[in-house]
Design a protein around this motif. Sequence first.
Motif, PDB file in Angstrom:
ATOM      1  N   ILE A   1      -6.577  -4.047   7.002  1.00  0.00           N
ATOM      2  CA  ILE A   1      -5.435  -3.894   7.900  1.00  0.00           C
ATOM      3  C   ILE A   1      -4.657  -2.658   7.475  1.00  0.00           C
ATOM      4  O   ILE A   1      -4.838  -2.155   6.348  1.00  0.00           O
ATOM      5  CB  ILE A   1      -4.532  -5.150   7.837  1.00  0.00           C
ATOM      6  CG1 ILE A   1      -3.567  -5.227   9.026  1.00  0.00           C
ATOM      7  CG2 ILE A   1      -3.776  -5.217   6.505  1.00  0.00           C
ATOM      8  CD1 ILE A   1      -2.847  -6.561   9.138  1.00  0.00           C
ATOM      9  N   GLY A   2      -3.813  -2.146   8.357  1.00  0.00           N
ATOM     10  CA  GLY A   2      -3.021  -0.976   7.994  1.00  0.00           C
ATOM     11  C   GLY A   2      -1.857  -0.765   8.946  1.00  0.00           C
ATOM     12  O   GLY A   2      -1.665  -1.521   9.912  1.00  0.00           O
ATOM     13  N   LEU A   3      -1.099   0.249   8.632  1.00  0.00           N
ATOM     14  CA  LEU A   3       0.065   0.624   9.433  1.00  0.00           C
ATOM     15  C   LEU A   3      -0.019   2.119   9.683  1.00  0.00           C
ATOM     16  O   LEU A   3      -0.194   2.902   8.747  1.00  0.00           O
ATOM     17  CB  LEU A   3       1.344   0.284   8.671  1.00  0.00           C
ATOM     18  CG  LEU A   3       2.677   0.606   9.354  1.00  0.00           C
ATOM     19  CD1 LEU A   3       2.877  -0.284  10.569  1.00  0.00           C
ATOM     20  CD2 LEU A   3       3.833   0.414   8.373  1.00  0.00           C
TER      21      LEU A   3
ATOM     22  N   TYR B   1       0.825  -1.210   0.000  1.00  0.00           N
ATOM     23  CA  TYR B   1       0.000   0.000   0.000  1.00  0.00           C
ATOM     24  C   TYR B   1       0.861   1.264   0.000  1.00  0.00           C
ATOM     25  O   TYR B   1       1.978   1.255   0.520  1.00  0.00           O
ATOM     26  CB  TYR B   1      -0.904   0.022   1.237  1.00  0.00           C
ATOM     27  CG  TYR B   1      -1.904  -1.101   1.303  1.00  0.00           C
ATOM     28  CD1 TYR B   1      -3.064  -1.057   0.543  1.00  0.00           C
ATOM     29  CD2 TYR B   1      -1.696  -2.204   2.134  1.00  0.00           C
ATOM     30  CE1 TYR B   1      -4.002  -2.077   0.611  1.00  0.00           C
ATOM     31  CE2 TYR B   1      -2.613  -3.228   2.209  1.00  0.00           C
ATOM     32  CZ  TYR B   1      -3.770  -3.165   1.438  1.00  0.00           C
ATOM     33  OH  TYR B   1      -4.690  -4.183   1.510  1.00  0.00           O
ATOM     34  N   PRO B   2       0.341   2.373  -0.541  1.00  0.00           N
ATOM     35  CA  PRO B   2       1.043   3.660  -0.456  1.00  0.00           C
ATOM     36  C   PRO B   2       0.750   4.348   0.862  1.00  0.00           C
ATOM     37  O   PRO B   2      -0.201   4.003   1.574  1.00  0.00           O
ATOM     38  CB  PRO B   2       0.454   4.446  -1.629  1.00  0.00           C
ATOM     39  CG  PRO B   2      -0.961   3.938  -1.710  1.00  0.00           C
ATOM     40  CD  PRO B   2      -0.876   2.467  -1.371  1.00  0.00           C
TER      41      PRO B   2
ATOM     42  N   ALA C   1      -0.723   3.599   5.911  1.00  0.00           N
ATOM     43  CA  ALA C   1      -0.565   2.733   4.744  1.00  0.00           C
ATOM     44  C   ALA C   1      -1.444   1.516   4.977  1.00  0.00           C
ATOM     45  O   ALA C   1      -1.315   0.845   6.003  1.00  0.00           O
ATOM     46  CB  ALA C   1       0.891   2.314   4.561  1.00  0.00           C
ATOM     47  N   GLY C   2      -2.327   1.241   4.046  1.00  0.00           N
ATOM     48  CA  GLY C   2      -3.202   0.088   4.219  1.00  0.00           C
ATOM     49  C   GLY C   2      -4.585   0.346   3.677  1.00  0.00           C
ATOM     50  O   GLY C   2      -4.825   1.280   2.901  1.00  0.00           O
TER      51      GLY C   2
ATOM     52  N   GLY D   1      -5.285  -7.534   0.240  1.00  0.00           N
ATOM     53  CA  GLY D   1      -5.320  -7.927   1.642  1.00  0.00           C
ATOM     54  C   GLY D   1      -4.697  -9.292   1.866  1.00  0.00           C
ATOM     55  O   GLY D   1      -3.973  -9.504   2.839  1.00  0.00           O
ATOM     56  N   ARG D   2      -4.946 -10.216   0.950  1.00  0.00           N
ATOM     57  CA  ARG D   2      -4.367 -11.557   1.078  1.00  0.00           C
ATOM     58  C   ARG D   2      -2.847 -11.515   0.951  1.00  0.00           C
ATOM     59  O   ARG D   2      -2.137 -12.278   1.617  1.00  0.00           O
ATOM     60  CB  ARG D   2      -4.956 -12.484   0.021  1.00  0.00           C
ATOM     61  CG  ARG D   2      -6.417 -12.836   0.245  1.00  0.00           C
ATOM     62  CD  ARG D   2      -6.889 -13.862  -0.774  1.00  0.00           C
ATOM     63  NE  ARG D   2      -8.316 -14.103  -0.690  1.00  0.00           N
ATOM     64  CZ  ARG D   2      -8.901 -14.913   0.185  1.00  0.00           C
ATOM     65  NH1 ARG D   2      -8.146 -15.565   1.067  1.00  0.00           N
ATOM     66  NH2 ARG D   2     -10.201 -15.076   0.194  1.00  0.00           N
TER      67      ARG D   2
END
Length: 227
Positions: free
Chosen positions: A165-167, A86-87, A159-160, A209-210
């Motif tokens: 999910i994300g960061l 992800y960006p 990012a996510g 996501g996978r």
Amino acid sequence: MNSDAGATAWHHLPTRQAWVAHMLMNIIGLMGWAGGWILLLGISTRTPNWVVWFFMPYFIYGPYRVLTQFKYFAAGFLMLRILRTYPWMMIEDVPRGLSRRSEVLNKQYGWFEFPNPAHPEQSLPVVFPRHFRRWWWARRMAPQAKPHLKADIATIWFAGDPRFIGLVAAPTRKGNAPRRLHVVEQRIGARSGWRFADWGATPEDVERGRRVGVYPVNPGSVEGGAS
């Protein structure tokens, strides 16, 4: 909402440096806790028996911290997968809190709300699923936090995909790099009535996501988890 340049967050050099620094701290922590335990064990074998009682708290707590450090490595590699998928987005005044969200299943230790990529007018909560290393964030997310602490997270790097999910990260003082990387997860249960179709998730979104490690039970359910 602004995206940083580059196909993914991993294309951003300061981000790669931040991740490497994060993993180096994990290594230093592991070596420190394990090395300290071995060092004190060696000292205790060369000193009177009563000395070992001074070291006993470390002998008991040290193995727990070593096991915890290994969990940090798993989280670090999950961060890497997110960054490579992800960006970055820089978002100001993100809704956040430490209270419990009734629609979220399982444990939660603080939450953020980010816009749904398919429906920007809809915000979805993502949570800290574990308490590890959340203290820095919790101090700044608390309602009674002092203004200078709240200012540290006035802008959030994300990012996510909040449907999965994300960061999250806080900006450095100069604002050109992330710091305090932390994984957040989507934990809304199917009993809430929400489905991926309601959130506008496409097969491509699910596939991304996978790649990160999120495996929904089926495309019509919001249940899933990160491996």
